[in-house]
Design an enzyme around this catalytic site. Structure first.
Site, PDB file in Angstrom:
ATOM      1  N   HIS A 102       0.873  -1.201   0.000  1.00 60.93           N
ATOM      2  CA  HIS A 102       0.000   0.000   0.000  1.00 60.93           C
ATOM      3  C   HIS A 102       0.898   1.235   0.000  1.00 60.93           C
ATOM      4  O   HIS A 102       1.493   1.587   1.015  1.00 60.93           O
ATOM      5  CB  HIS A 102      -0.913   0.024   1.235  1.00 60.93           C
ATOM      6  CG  HIS A 102      -1.885   1.174   1.240  1.00 60.93           C
ATOM      7  ND1 HIS A 102      -3.238   1.016   1.479  1.00 60.93           N
ATOM      8  CD2 HIS A 102      -1.715   2.508   1.042  1.00 60.93           C
ATOM      9  CE1 HIS A 102      -3.835   2.183   1.427  1.00 60.93           C
ATOM     10  NE2 HIS A 102      -2.928   3.118   1.168  1.00 60.93           N
ATOM     11  N   HIS A 162       1.564   5.390  -1.737  1.00 55.79           N
ATOM     12  CA  HIS A 162       1.204   6.557  -2.558  1.00 55.79           C
ATOM     13  C   HIS A 162       2.476   7.124  -3.157  1.00 55.79           C
ATOM     14  O   HIS A 162       3.384   7.542  -2.425  1.00 55.79           O
ATOM     15  CB  HIS A 162       0.514   7.621  -1.699  1.00 55.79           C
ATOM     16  CG  HIS A 162      -0.763   7.126  -1.091  1.00 55.79           C
ATOM     17  ND1 HIS A 162      -1.975   7.238  -1.724  1.00 55.79           N
ATOM     18  CD2 HIS A 162      -0.992   6.478   0.077  1.00 55.79           C
ATOM     19  CE1 HIS A 162      -2.910   6.677  -0.957  1.00 55.79           C
ATOM     20  NE2 HIS A 162      -2.341   6.210   0.129  1.00 55.79           N
ATOM     21  N   LYS A 196      -9.291  -0.110  -6.053  1.00 57.11           N
ATOM     22  CA  LYS A 196      -9.379   0.551  -4.752  1.00 57.11           C
ATOM     23  C   LYS A 196     -10.731   1.197  -4.540  1.00 57.11           C
ATOM     24  O   LYS A 196     -11.197   1.991  -5.366  1.00 57.11           O
ATOM     25  CB  LYS A 196      -8.277   1.616  -4.652  1.00 57.11           C
ATOM     26  CG  LYS A 196      -8.211   2.350  -3.312  1.00 57.11           C
ATOM     27  CD  LYS A 196      -7.698   1.468  -2.181  1.00 57.11           C
ATOM     28  CE  LYS A 196      -7.851   2.140  -0.823  1.00 57.11           C
ATOM     29  NZ  LYS A 196      -6.700   2.960  -0.449  1.00 57.11           N
ATOM     30  N   HIS A 221     -10.604   1.128   1.605  1.00 57.75           N
ATOM     31  CA  HIS A 221     -10.415   2.101   2.685  1.00 57.75           C
ATOM     32  C   HIS A 221     -11.667   1.975   3.540  1.00 57.75           C
ATOM     33  O   HIS A 221     -12.720   2.503   3.197  1.00 57.75           O
ATOM     34  CB  HIS A 221     -10.245   3.524   2.134  1.00 57.75           C
ATOM     35  CG  HIS A 221      -9.977   4.526   3.226  1.00 57.75           C
ATOM     36  ND1 HIS A 221      -8.770   5.155   3.367  1.00 57.75           N
ATOM     37  CD2 HIS A 221     -10.757   4.953   4.251  1.00 57.75           C
ATOM     38  CE1 HIS A 221      -8.808   5.946   4.440  1.00 57.75           C
ATOM     39  NE2 HIS A 221     -10.008   5.847   4.984  1.00 57.75           N
ATOM     40  N   HIS A 255      -4.770  -0.702   5.679  1.00 60.40           N
ATOM     41  CA  HIS A 255      -4.317   0.033   6.872  1.00 60.40           C
ATOM     42  C   HIS A 255      -5.252  -0.105   8.073  1.00 60.40           C
ATOM     43  O   HIS A 255      -5.827   0.875   8.549  1.00 60.40           O
ATOM     44  CB  HIS A 255      -4.051   1.513   6.572  1.00 60.40           C
ATOM     45  CG  HIS A 255      -5.049   2.204   5.666  1.00 60.40           C
ATOM     46  ND1 HIS A 255      -6.406   2.159   5.876  1.00 60.40           N
ATOM     47  CD2 HIS A 255      -4.872   2.957   4.562  1.00 60.40           C
ATOM     48  CE1 HIS A 255      -7.009   2.854   4.928  1.00 60.40           C
ATOM     49  NE2 HIS A 255      -6.100   3.356   4.123  1.00 60.40           N
ATOM     50  N   ASP A 278       1.458   2.688   3.501  1.00 64.28           N
ATOM     51  CA  ASP A 278       0.597   3.859   3.322  1.00 64.28           C
ATOM     52  C   ASP A 278       1.419   5.148   3.374  1.00 64.28           C
ATOM     53  O   ASP A 278       0.900   6.203   3.768  1.00 64.28           O
ATOM     54  CB  ASP A 278      -0.542   3.892   4.354  1.00 64.28           C
ATOM     55  CG  ASP A 278      -1.648   4.868   3.973  1.00 64.28           C
ATOM     56  OD1 ASP A 278      -1.738   5.233   2.783  1.00 64.28           O
ATOM     57  OD2 ASP A 278      -2.414   5.276   4.867  1.00 64.28           O
TER      58      ASP A 278
END
Ligand code: NCD
Ligand code: ZN
Length: 356
Positions: free
Chosen positions: A13, A15, A99, A136, A174, A247
């Site tokens: 995970h 970004h 996602k 999420h 997460h 994350d």
């Protein structure tokens, strides 16, 4: 233990952003991790296979020289995602998940899903083709206490969804609560969870230690100590349903240190040492390799990495900030000393004791 050699890990995970920020942050991940599941919450979001292919090319082009890092791409689900696009994604070979951001739940989630019922045909397609749904898991109802939003999501959305579509493969991203740990353990197969370093090492007190601490703010927000200890116990238990997902979510210092600061913690340059610290504290350093390098690959049906890397137990100081053309990045633990570091060779590449 002074040295720990393990199979090269993956980040399930991450970004990476785009443009100058991508160029600035990618090397920290690409030098340590073999692969990463790359989140699609750009502006505009990555909603089509063609956009994911173009983004993948930009990531490959931003890799440091000789890097063999592999980005594993994802699509951003919207109310309008066509089942046909999901079939194309499955056929692409480079898209490994889809996602689900509930609209309004987190950074760049405005284009997300407004109600789970709106995307049932898409979810049925995912179950049929075996492409994982990455969730999420927080409700967005502003009347629900921010610390209860993950548990409420399990009760009102994720639980009922898995009853309805038991064949759906889901990564609960997460996780931050004891309820999420119990929920993942309650399902025999098809459900796993990623765990960040901050949710292993910190509880919500860290947000208010001597003042307001924006660089400890991410979503889902840090929780009470009993939840942190439940998540740490799960991560270090050896259970293959729990695996590493940093994350790492870079935002410029300006965007974080603001009257309305962005959610997201930048951890990529120190992520593996942070996990080592957490596993060592729990007395289970020997279980770090499986959590970091085996469980995620097995869940996604990908081969485990072959290369090795070495962590050494030697203090190093995290830089106070990292410059980028889009402003400074303040990492987690900025300016502090960490007990573990990734061993590197003269070219600053990770070293595993098996090459000069
Ligand atoms: C992430 C971001 O900045 O993109 N922020 C965060 O707090 N984790 C989005 C997300 O994963 O929720
Ligand atoms: Zn994220």
């Amino acid at each position: 233990m002074r040295e720990l050699t393990l199979t090269r890990p993956d980040d399930w995970h991450l970004h990476l952003r785009d443009g100058a920020m991508l160029t600035a942050v990618l090397p920290a991940t690409a030098t340590v991790f073999g692969r990463a599941i790359v989140m699609p919450n750009l502006r505009p979001p990555i909603t089509t296979v063609a956009q994911a292919a173009a983004y993948r090319e930009r990531i490959l082009a931003a890799r440091p020289p000789r890097s063999d890092f592999v980005p594993l791409m994802t699509l951003y689900l919207t109310d309008a995602t066509a089942p046909e696009e999901l079939r194309l994604a499955r056929q692409s070979g480079f898209i490994h998940g889809v996602k689900l951001y509930p609209a309004g739940a987190t950074t760049h989630s405005e284009a997300g899903v407004t109600h789970i019922d709106r995307i049932l045909p898409a979810l049925e397609t995912l179950a049929e083709i075996g492409l994982p749904l990455l969730v999420h898991g927080e409700v967005t109802d502003p009347s629900v206490d921010v610390f209860d939003r993950e548990a409420r999501y399990i009760d009102t959305v994720l639980g009922p969804l898995l009853e309805r579509l038991p064949g759906l493969k889901v990564v609960f991203e997460h996780i931050t609560t004891a309820q999420a740990v119990d929920f993942v353990r309650s399902r025999a197969q098809g459900l796993a969870a990623t765990i960040t370093p901050q949710h292993l090492l910190y509880n919500r007190n860290a947000l208010f230690q001597g003042g307001l601490r924006p660089h400890y703010y991410c979503l889902p927000v840090l929780k009470a100590e009993r939840h942190r200890s439940a998540v740490l116990e799960a991560a270090t238990s050896g259970d293959p349903r729990f695996f590493l997902g940093t994350d790492s979510a870079p935002h410029s210092r300006m965007a974080k240190e603001s009257a309305c600061g962005c959610a997201g913690i930048y951890s990529a340059p120190l992520a593996l040492p942070l996990y080592a610290e957490a596993f060592e504290q729990a007395g289970h350093l020997g279980r770090l390799e499986a959590f970091a390098a085996f469980h995620g690959a097995d869940f996604y049906g990908l081969p485990r990495n072959q290369a090795k890397i070495t962590l050494i137990r030697e203090n190093w100081r995290v830089p106070a900030s990292y410059p980028t053309p889009d402003g400074e990045l303040i990492p987690l633990r900025a300016g502090e000393v960490l007990p573990w570091q990734v061993a590197t060779d003269a070219q600053n590449r990770p070293w595993a004791g098996d090459h000069p």
